[in-house]
Design a protein around this motif. Sequence first.
Motif, PDB file in Angstrom:
ATOM      1  N   GLY A 165      34.098 -51.243   6.708  1.00  0.00           N
ATOM      2  CA  GLY A 165      33.096 -52.213   6.309  1.00  0.00           C
ATOM      3  C   GLY A 165      32.893 -53.332   7.315  1.00  0.00           C
ATOM      4  O   GLY A 165      31.783 -53.570   7.799  1.00  0.00           O
ATOM      5  N   LEU A 166      33.971 -54.038   7.653  1.00  0.00           N
ATOM      6  CA  LEU A 166      33.870 -55.209   8.523  1.00  0.00           C
ATOM      7  C   LEU A 166      34.130 -54.898   9.993  1.00  0.00           C
ATOM      8  O   LEU A 166      33.718 -55.665  10.871  1.00  0.00           O
ATOM      9  CB  LEU A 166      34.855 -56.293   8.045  1.00  0.00           C
ATOM     10  CG  LEU A 166      34.611 -56.827   6.628  1.00  0.00           C
ATOM     11  CD1 LEU A 166      35.719 -57.791   6.222  1.00  0.00           C
ATOM     12  CD2 LEU A 166      33.251 -57.512   6.536  1.00  0.00           C
ATOM     13  N   GLY A 167      34.837 -53.825  10.260  1.00  0.00           N
ATOM     14  CA  GLY A 167      35.111 -53.460  11.645  1.00  0.00           C
ATOM     15  C   GLY A 167      36.082 -54.377  12.353  1.00  0.00           C
ATOM     16  O   GLY A 167      36.072 -54.478  13.587  1.00  0.00           O
ATOM     17  N   TRP A 168      36.946 -55.065  11.597  1.00  0.00           N
ATOM     18  CA  TRP A 168      37.887 -56.004  12.205  1.00  0.00           C
ATOM     19  C   TRP A 168      39.087 -55.307  12.837  1.00  0.00           C
ATOM     20  O   TRP A 168      39.627 -55.791  13.832  1.00  0.00           O
ATOM     21  CB  TRP A 168      38.374 -57.007  11.155  1.00  0.00           C
ATOM     22  CG  TRP A 168      37.318 -57.966  10.701  1.00  0.00           C
ATOM     23  CD1 TRP A 168      36.051 -58.088  11.185  1.00  0.00           C
ATOM     24  CD2 TRP A 168      37.436 -58.934   9.655  1.00  0.00           C
ATOM     25  NE1 TRP A 168      35.365 -59.070  10.522  1.00  0.00           N
ATOM     26  CE2 TRP A 168      36.197 -59.622   9.562  1.00  0.00           C
ATOM     27  CE3 TRP A 168      38.452 -59.289   8.778  1.00  0.00           C
ATOM     28  CZ2 TRP A 168      35.961 -60.632   8.654  1.00  0.00           C
ATOM     29  CZ3 TRP A 168      38.229 -60.303   7.858  1.00  0.00           C
ATOM     30  CH2 TRP A 168      36.990 -60.959   7.793  1.00  0.00           C
ATOM     31  N   PHE A 169      39.531 -54.222  12.239  1.00  0.00           N
ATOM     32  CA  PHE A 169      40.748 -53.557  12.696  1.00  0.00           C
ATOM     33  C   PHE A 169      40.477 -52.066  12.881  1.00  0.00           C
ATOM     34  O   PHE A 169      39.591 -51.503  12.234  1.00  0.00           O
ATOM     35  CB  PHE A 169      41.884 -53.757  11.690  1.00  0.00           C
ATOM     36  CG  PHE A 169      42.174 -55.198  11.369  1.00  0.00           C
ATOM     37  CD1 PHE A 169      42.855 -55.988  12.276  1.00  0.00           C
ATOM     38  CD2 PHE A 169      41.744 -55.763  10.182  1.00  0.00           C
ATOM     39  CE1 PHE A 169      43.120 -57.321  11.998  1.00  0.00           C
ATOM     40  CE2 PHE A 169      41.998 -57.093   9.891  1.00  0.00           C
ATOM     41  CZ  PHE A 169      42.689 -57.873  10.807  1.00  0.00           C
ATOM     42  N   PRO A 170      41.244 -51.401  13.765  1.00  0.00           N
ATOM     43  CA  PRO A 170      41.046 -49.959  13.956  1.00  0.00           C
ATOM     44  C   PRO A 170      41.455 -49.164  12.718  1.00  0.00           C
ATOM     45  O   PRO A 170      42.320 -49.583  11.951  1.00  0.00           O
ATOM     46  CB  PRO A 170      41.956 -49.640  15.147  1.00  0.00           C
ATOM     47  CG  PRO A 170      42.968 -50.735  15.173  1.00  0.00           C
ATOM     48  CD  PRO A 170      42.269 -51.958  14.657  1.00  0.00           C
ATOM     49  N   SER A 172      46.329 -52.948  15.448  1.00  0.00           N
ATOM     50  CA  SER A 172      46.515 -51.704  14.695  1.00  0.00           C
ATOM     51  C   SER A 172      47.667 -51.791  13.704  1.00  0.00           C
ATOM     52  O   SER A 172      47.823 -50.912  12.854  1.00  0.00           O
ATOM     53  CB  SER A 172      46.764 -50.545  15.671  1.00  0.00           C
ATOM     54  OG  SER A 172      47.970 -50.738  16.393  1.00  0.00           O
ATOM     55  N   LEU A 173      48.485 -52.851  13.802  1.00  0.00           N
ATOM     56  CA  LEU A 173      49.612 -53.033  12.889  1.00  0.00           C
ATOM     57  C   LEU A 173      49.248 -53.849  11.659  1.00  0.00           C
ATOM     58  O   LEU A 173      49.988 -53.831  10.672  1.00  0.00           O
ATOM     59  CB  LEU A 173      50.767 -53.724  13.617  1.00  0.00           C
ATOM     60  CG  LEU A 173      51.704 -52.845  14.445  1.00  0.00           C
ATOM     61  CD1 LEU A 173      52.601 -53.704  15.313  1.00  0.00           C
ATOM     62  CD2 LEU A 173      52.542 -51.955  13.544  1.00  0.00           C
ATOM     63  N   VAL A 174      48.152 -54.570  11.699  1.00  0.00           N
ATOM     64  CA  VAL A 174      47.837 -55.534  10.635  1.00  0.00           C
ATOM     65  C   VAL A 174      47.701 -54.842   9.283  1.00  0.00           C
ATOM     66  O   VAL A 174      48.370 -55.202   8.299  1.00  0.00           O
ATOM     67  CB  VAL A 174      46.560 -56.317  10.982  1.00  0.00           C
ATOM     68  CG1 VAL A 174      46.153 -57.223   9.810  1.00  0.00           C
ATOM     69  CG2 VAL A 174      46.773 -57.149  12.241  1.00  0.00           C
TER      70      VAL A 174
END
Length: 308
Positions: free
Chosen positions: A158-163, A172-174
């Motif tokens: 949706g937001l494209g904040w994280f992979p 990539s850990l979030v």
Amino acid sequence: MIIYAIRRIMMLVPVFLAVSVIIFLILHFLPGDPIDNLLKVGAPPEQRTEMMARYGLDRPLPVQYAIWLGKLITGDLGTAIVARRPVLDLIAQALPHSLALGGLALAFSTIVGVGLGVVAALNRDRIIDRVVMGGVLFGSTLPSFWLGLLLILAFSVGLGWFPVSGARGWNSLVLPVLTIGLGGTALVARITRVSMLDAAARDFVMLLHAKGLSPAAIYLRHVLRHALIPVVTILALRIGWILGGAVTVEVVFARPGLGTLLIKALNQHDYPVVQASLLMLAMAVMLGTLLGDLLQAAMDPRVRGALL
């Protein structure tokens, strides 16, 4: 304290042997074997017999277990049947990813869980207490794999904040850390709240009030210190469970790690890899239990006296 630690370590020896037997037997009682993934379709029976003998799978199970345990004691985890690489190399390649994920998830659940528990305890029976406890109760009921999919849908798609997947960079850990850590946060927050309320009802708190200390100093400097004893034990136990929970989360986020290695080896019936991976997870639980007992004994002398 040293005698207590030695006795607790010695108590892990029979547990380790029992776990190793269970892991070994469960795998060999499952249908199929790794030879099926190596042979071509229509291979003659003689070729199958030869490969069974090459990998020692034609021997009786007690003999196979004795050989495996003997190599395990010397640090030899064997060779992967399908990948044809030393299992120790595969574990060494996958374990750092799982440790990084588990360590950050444990730190997140510790900091946020203790903070929420303190806030709830300081606002007992108020709206803040009900909101915090209601939120953590809701969070503890969410399955990790389902929560991971929701986070991917919201923050990646949706937001494209994280992979969406992979292990490239800190971002990539979030989402995986949040997926694992939120469940532990709920448990830590509940334990912290209950422990603080129990410690606040003790006689020494009344004495501190009589001396004129402020409520903030009493709760944060004295009550919280006593309340952290069961919290530390729970956190130590969570070490093993976090690594175990990382198995499904690593698959959901397609991360390299012990979980991904285990699932792949299970699909291939690669006995040495599966045995080593399960043994690593079991040892994490045992070492976490040992660490929790040692920390609790260091903080509370009554625990040491119960075993000595």
